[in-house]
Design a protein around this motif. Structure first.
Motif, PDB file in Angstrom:
ATOM      1  N   PRO A 289      -0.666  10.698  24.940  1.00  0.00           N
ATOM      2  CA  PRO A 289      -0.628   9.991  26.222  1.00  0.00           C
ATOM      3  C   PRO A 289      -1.858   9.132  26.460  1.00  0.00           C
ATOM      4  N   GLY A 290      -1.755   8.236  27.423  1.00  0.00           N
ATOM      5  CA  GLY A 290      -2.890   7.405  27.782  1.00  0.00           C
ATOM      6  C   GLY A 290      -3.328   6.494  26.658  1.00  0.00           C
ATOM      7  N   SER A 291      -4.638   6.272  26.563  1.00  0.00           N
ATOM      8  CA  SER A 291      -5.191   5.357  25.562  1.00  0.00           C
ATOM      9  C   SER A 291      -6.334   5.999  24.789  1.00  0.00           C
ATOM     10  N   MET A 292      -6.284   7.319  24.634  1.00  0.00           N
ATOM     11  CA  MET A 292      -7.372   8.003  23.925  1.00  0.00           C
ATOM     12  C   MET A 292      -7.340   7.679  22.432  1.00  0.00           C
ATOM     13  N   VAL A 293      -8.531   7.701  21.830  1.00  0.00           N
ATOM     14  CA  VAL A 293      -8.645   7.360  20.412  1.00  0.00           C
ATOM     15  C   VAL A 293      -9.571   8.307  19.666  1.00  0.00           C
ATOM     16  N   HIS A 294     -10.302   9.148  20.383  1.00  0.00           N
ATOM     17  CA  HIS A 294     -11.320   9.979  19.746  1.00  0.00           C
ATOM     18  C   HIS A 294     -10.749  10.941  18.715  1.00  0.00           C
ATOM     19  N   HIS A 295      -9.494  11.357  18.908  1.00  0.00           N
ATOM     20  CA  HIS A 295      -8.881  12.301  17.974  1.00  0.00           C
ATOM     21  C   HIS A 295      -8.496  11.641  16.655  1.00  0.00           C
ATOM     22  N   LEU A 296      -8.622  10.313  16.570  1.00  0.00           N
ATOM     23  CA  LEU A 296      -8.301   9.599  15.337  1.00  0.00           C
ATOM     24  C   LEU A 296      -9.533   9.361  14.463  1.00  0.00           C
ATOM     25  N   PHE A 297     -10.724   9.610  14.991  1.00  0.00           N
ATOM     26  CA  PHE A 297     -11.942   9.365  14.221  1.00  0.00           C
ATOM     27  C   PHE A 297     -11.990  10.217  12.954  1.00  0.00           C
ATOM     28  N   ALA A 298     -11.500  11.447  13.052  1.00  0.00           N
ATOM     29  CA  ALA A 298     -11.542  12.342  11.895  1.00  0.00           C
ATOM     30  C   ALA A 298     -10.544  11.939  10.824  1.00  0.00           C
ATOM     31  N   ALA A 299      -9.547  11.127  11.194  1.00  0.00           N
ATOM     32  CA  ALA A 299      -8.458  10.789  10.265  1.00  0.00           C
ATOM     33  C   ALA A 299      -8.697   9.526   9.460  1.00  0.00           C
TER      34      ALA A 299
ATOM     35  N   CYS B  24       1.712  11.870   8.028  1.00  0.00           N
ATOM     36  CA  CYS B  24       1.251  12.818   9.052  1.00  0.00           C
ATOM     37  C   CYS B  24       1.495  12.230  10.432  1.00  0.00           C
ATOM     38  N   ILE B  25       1.819  13.097  11.371  1.00  0.00           N
ATOM     39  CA  ILE B  25       1.931  12.732  12.778  1.00  0.00           C
ATOM     40  C   ILE B  25       0.964  13.600  13.572  1.00  0.00           C
ATOM     41  N   ILE B  26       0.227  12.963  14.479  1.00  0.00           N
ATOM     42  CA  ILE B  26      -0.613  13.689  15.433  1.00  0.00           C
ATOM     43  C   ILE B  26      -0.048  13.454  16.822  1.00  0.00           C
ATOM     44  N   SER B  27       0.090  14.516  17.589  1.00  0.00           N
ATOM     45  CA  SER B  27       0.457  14.386  18.986  1.00  0.00           C
ATOM     46  C   SER B  27      -0.466  15.277  19.815  1.00  0.00           C
ATOM     47  N   PHE B  28      -1.240  14.656  20.672  1.00  0.00           N
ATOM     48  CA  PHE B  28      -2.233  15.354  21.490  1.00  0.00           C
ATOM     49  C   PHE B  28      -1.782  15.296  22.945  1.00  0.00           C
ATOM     50  N   GLY B  29      -1.139  16.360  23.407  1.00  0.00           N
ATOM     51  CA  GLY B  29      -0.840  16.496  24.821  1.00  0.00           C
ATOM     52  C   GLY B  29       0.384  15.750  25.324  1.00  0.00           C
ATOM     53  N   LEU B  30       1.151  15.111  24.439  1.00  0.00           N
ATOM     54  CA  LEU B  30       2.274  14.329  24.925  1.00  0.00           C
ATOM     55  C   LEU B  30       3.510  15.180  25.202  1.00  0.00           C
TER      56      LEU B  30
ATOM     57  N   SER C 199       7.962  16.646  28.778  1.00  0.00           N
ATOM     58  CA  SER C 199       9.045  17.635  28.761  1.00  0.00           C
ATOM     59  C   SER C 199       9.164  18.348  30.103  1.00  0.00           C
ATOM     60  N   LYS C 200      10.405  18.526  30.536  1.00  0.00           N
ATOM     61  CA  LYS C 200      10.654  19.266  31.767  1.00  0.00           C
ATOM     62  C   LYS C 200      11.067  20.714  31.493  1.00  0.00           C
TER      63      LYS C 200
ATOM     64  N   ILE D  77       0.567  17.563  13.360  1.00  0.00           N
ATOM     65  CA  ILE D  77      -0.528  18.237  14.057  1.00  0.00           C
ATOM     66  C   ILE D  77      -0.270  18.115  15.556  1.00  0.00           C
ATOM     67  N   LEU D  78      -0.169  19.249  16.214  1.00  0.00           N
ATOM     68  CA  LEU D  78       0.037  19.286  17.649  1.00  0.00           C
ATOM     69  C   LEU D  78      -1.195  19.871  18.323  1.00  0.00           C
ATOM     70  N   ILE D  79      -1.700  19.173  19.327  1.00  0.00           N
ATOM     71  CA  ILE D  79      -2.817  19.657  20.138  1.00  0.00           C
ATOM     72  C   ILE D  79      -2.331  19.661  21.578  1.00  0.00           C
ATOM     73  N   GLY D  80      -2.448  20.788  22.247  1.00  0.00           N
ATOM     74  CA  GLY D  80      -1.913  20.830  23.597  1.00  0.00           C
ATOM     75  C   GLY D  80      -2.499  21.931  24.445  1.00  0.00           C
TER      76      GLY D  80
END
Length: 260
Positions: A63-73, A158-164, A169-170, A193-196
């Motif tokens: 979500p949003g426009s975060m990018v910090h989680h991509l620095f490691a990749a 690889c797919i990363i999803s952080f908090g989406l 989801s309802k 990779i799921l971060i939530g």
């Protein structure tokens, strides 16, 4: 009909810049640096450094426009493709990619990476590497069967999803449906990779409260296994920062790969 008084990330107005300022900035008043910045950076750095997850294409759905989680990749993938649901989030992220005036400052996150990797030389080029790899920021429609139709993406390593997933989801069926759509972007044997946040109910952006789907570690694992994934790593960190801006019990990091 959903009677929740909370807004939904993908259905209502969402201020992507205020989201960054509230949860990911270097402001001393930011919310939960330990959970939103350090926890994902540490786990992603450790996971990628093991050398099992790498390849040509990484797709990010967050979500949003975060990018910090991509620095490691950026040292492990040639191309990073970011998919967003909202034009405003795309514009905010492209402002950083293009180094335009007023772009969000991620230098504090780069410093966290340098400290974790114990490599201060990377401070000068880490953001440059991410910008070079991040060649496409594209709009997706998660309500379509093929979320990128009519665009055809290369299958991801690889797919990363952080908090989406918890933001859109309802209920459990929604979570499973979106997870299946994310997974469809992977090549055989690909990683996810799921971060939530676990047991979350809401988070705030300014004066607005947004709904978060509440789930636990067991449900997330069973959801992945049900989609044909083998879980390689799972880390859970209990929440330490207590405030009324958001409600959750713990952070979770899961890395898994799909059976061929």
């Amino acid at each position: 009909m959903d009677s929740s008084p909370y807004k939904m990330y993908h259905e209502d107005d969402f201020d992507s810049r205020q989201y960054l300022q509230s949860y990911f900035s270097d402001n001393p008043d930011r919310i939960s640096e330990e959970d939103s910045l350090i926890f994902p950076i540490e786990n992603l750095t450790k996971t990628f450094s093991e050398g099992h997850i790498k390849g040509d294409v990484l797709i990010d759905l967050s979500p949003g426009s975060m990018v910090h989680h991509l620095f490691a990749a950026c040292d492990f993938f040639n191309h990073i493709i970011v998919l967003k649901m909202r034009d405003r989030c795309i514009m905010e992220l492209k402002r950083w990619v293009d180094e335009r005036t007023g772009a969000f400052d991620w230098s504090h996150a780069t410093q966290f990476h340098a400290n974790i990797e114990e490599n201060r030389d990377m401070l000068q080029d880490k953001e440059g590497k991410v910008r070079s790899a991040l060649q496409h920021v594209l709009k997706c429609d998660l309500e379509k069967e093929d979320i990128m139709d009519p665009i055809v993406l290369p299958p991801a390593d690889c797919i990363i999803s952080f908090g989406l997933l918890e933001a859109i989801s309802k209920d459990q069926d929604d979570y499973m449906r979106y997870l299946r759509k994310f997974s469809s972007l992977l090549k055989p044997g690909g990683h996810i990779i799921l971060i939530g946040t676990l047991d979350a109910t809401y988070y705030t952006i300014g004066k607005h409260k947004f709904r978060a789907f509440s789930y636990n570690e067991d449900f997330a694992k069973k959801a992945l296994v049900g989609e044909g994934f083998i879980i390689d790593r799972c880390e859970v960190k209990m929440r330490t920062d207590v405030n009324d801006h958001l409600d959750y019990k713990a952070m979770m990091f899961i890395a898994a790969h799909r059976e061929i």
